[in-house]
Design a protein around this motif. Structure first.
Motif, PDB file in Angstrom:
ATOM      1  N   ASN A  48       1.121  -1.061  -0.432  1.00  0.00           N
ATOM      2  CA  ASN A  48      -0.160  -0.316  -0.026  1.00  0.00           C
ATOM      3  C   ASN A  48       0.652   1.096   0.019  1.00  0.00           C
ATOM      4  O   ASN A  48       1.509   1.610   0.963  1.00  0.00           O
ATOM      5  N   ASP A  98      -5.810   9.273  -3.073  1.00  0.00           N
ATOM      6  CA  ASP A  98      -6.868   8.577  -3.611  1.00  0.00           C
ATOM      7  C   ASP A  98      -7.228   7.720  -3.182  1.00  0.00           C
ATOM      8  O   ASP A  98      -6.576   6.751  -3.398  1.00  0.00           O
ATOM      9  N   PRO A  99      -7.974   7.458  -1.982  1.00  0.00           N
ATOM     10  CA  PRO A  99      -8.182   5.910  -0.894  1.00  0.00           C
ATOM     11  C   PRO A  99      -8.859   5.294  -1.776  1.00  0.00           C
ATOM     12  O   PRO A  99      -8.482   3.821  -1.754  1.00  0.00           O
ATOM     13  N   SER A 100      -8.786   4.833  -4.032  1.00  0.00           N
ATOM     14  CA  SER A 100      -9.388   3.928  -4.357  1.00  0.00           C
ATOM     15  C   SER A 100      -7.862   3.373  -4.711  1.00  0.00           C
ATOM     16  O   SER A 100      -8.628   1.750  -5.375  1.00  0.00           O
ATOM     17  N   PRO A 105      -5.529   0.821  -5.731  1.00  0.00           N
ATOM     18  CA  PRO A 105      -4.917  -0.708  -5.367  1.00  0.00           C
ATOM     19  C   PRO A 105      -3.787  -0.433  -5.315  1.00  0.00           C
ATOM     20  O   PRO A 105      -3.529   0.414  -5.034  1.00  0.00           O
TER      21      PRO A 105
END
Length: 338
Positions: free
Chosen positions: A191, A218-220, A222
């Protein structure tokens, strides 16, 4: 040549358009001025004729799918027109109904060669000597931190002591790598925001209140396949470089980049990490050598931070580039998403 609509003709951004075979149909005045030729001389030319790295532009055009949702982004393309000399730019290519639009963002500030492939043996010896000099102080720092950890009951102090111990171990691994080069370590799903948060904590501990650190994540996004320690090292080098350039504000930004190019490899999606700062910028006399080892804009600088960051980018199949002017510098790390 197809005349440009008035709204396009008066734009400052260079624009050109071709047919689907790559023959130039028209351009606005900004494009012709940027290349240093008259618009009429560009009429009917195939892209190969203005491509300083043929057949790169033709290959890009062939990779651009019909009905693509986003344009194809080509980084650091080299263009030329007759004797006008080479020009450097980032390009965005988008297919329209009956043509291909090429948007040009000149990038003459970083026409960099790949110096990492020509590193001389004497320089490698200098790096090994520097690593030897660093190894003993690191051992002293680790011992002192361990002693503090045994004597402190303060939770906040223990948190920063843990950071010191972790970073000493990571730097020790880096020194060992300089002394005994080996293949990159194992990779795993990583991450990038966790790596950035560790870097933010390091920066706050070092700079205190003198530098404002902003996050724009951007928390989306991958996970990426990476060596977490190496990735953290690269990001920390970029942030520390910003602080050493006199920045009062550093922004950490992550985004997905669609239809990205890393080298000449087209990717459906890539992870983009930007480290933006308001510092002094890259000095003009260092602009073409900024990624060379032992090149630094500060008398006390080691000149290794950006070199190592670029090496980490390559290890992960990615790229590291920058744009800079006084008060606004952005380093961009692109990493492939599996």
């Amino acid at each position: 040549m197809t005349a440009a609509p008035p709204t396009i003709e008066h734009l400052g951004t260079p624009l050109a358009w071709t047919d689907h075979a790559g023959v130039l149909l028209g351009c606005n005045g900004a494009f012709a001025r940027w290349l240093g030729v008259s618009p009429r001389r560009l009429l009917g030319l195939p892209l190969e004729d203005i491509d300083a790295e043929p057949p790169r532009l033709s290959d890009l055009l062939a990779r651009l799918p019909l009905g693509a949702d986003a344009p194809l982004h080509a980084r650091r393309a080299r263009l030329r027109a007759h004797a006008a000399g080479e020009r450097f730019a980032d390009l965005w290519l988008a297919r329209l109904d009956d043509s291909v639009l090429i948007e040009v963002h000149p990038a003459d500030e970083f026409p960099l060669e790949d110096y990492a492939n020509t590193l001389p043996g004497a320089l490698h010896a200098a790096l090994k000597g520097l690593a030897h000099e660093v190894k003993n102080p690191l051992a002293g720092l680790k011992g002192a931190a361990q002693l503090l950890a045994r004597r402190s009951d303060d939770a906040d102090a223990r948190r920063y002591i843990d950071v010191i111990l972790h970073e000493v171990d990571r730097l020790g691994t880096l020194v060992d790598r300089l002394l005994n080069p080996a293949p990159p370590g194992e990779t795993s799903p990583t991450n990038v925001h966790e790596a950035l948060e560790r870097v933010r904590l390091l920066a706050e501990a070092e700079a205190g209140w003198s530098v404002r650190l902003l996050r724009d994540y951007d928390p989306s996004l991958p996970e990426v396949t990476a060596n977490a320690d190496r990735l953290t090292q690269a990001l920390w080098n970029l942030v520390r470089n910003a602080m050493e350039a006199g920045a009062s504000e550093v922004k950490l930004r992550t985004r997905a980049e669609h239809n990205a190019l890393i080298g000449d490899r087209a990717l459906r999606i890539a992870l983009r990490v930007e480290i933006e700062d308001d510092g002094r910028g890259v000095p003009d006399d260092l602009a073409e050598r900024i990624f060379l080892p032992l090149v630094s804009g500060r008398a006390e600088g080691s000149g290794l931070g950006l070199t190592l960051a670029q090496q980490v980018a390559r290890e992960h199949g990615g790229s590291l580039a920058y744009r800079s002017r006084a008060g606004h510098t952005v380093f961009t790390l692109l990493l492939p998403i599996d």
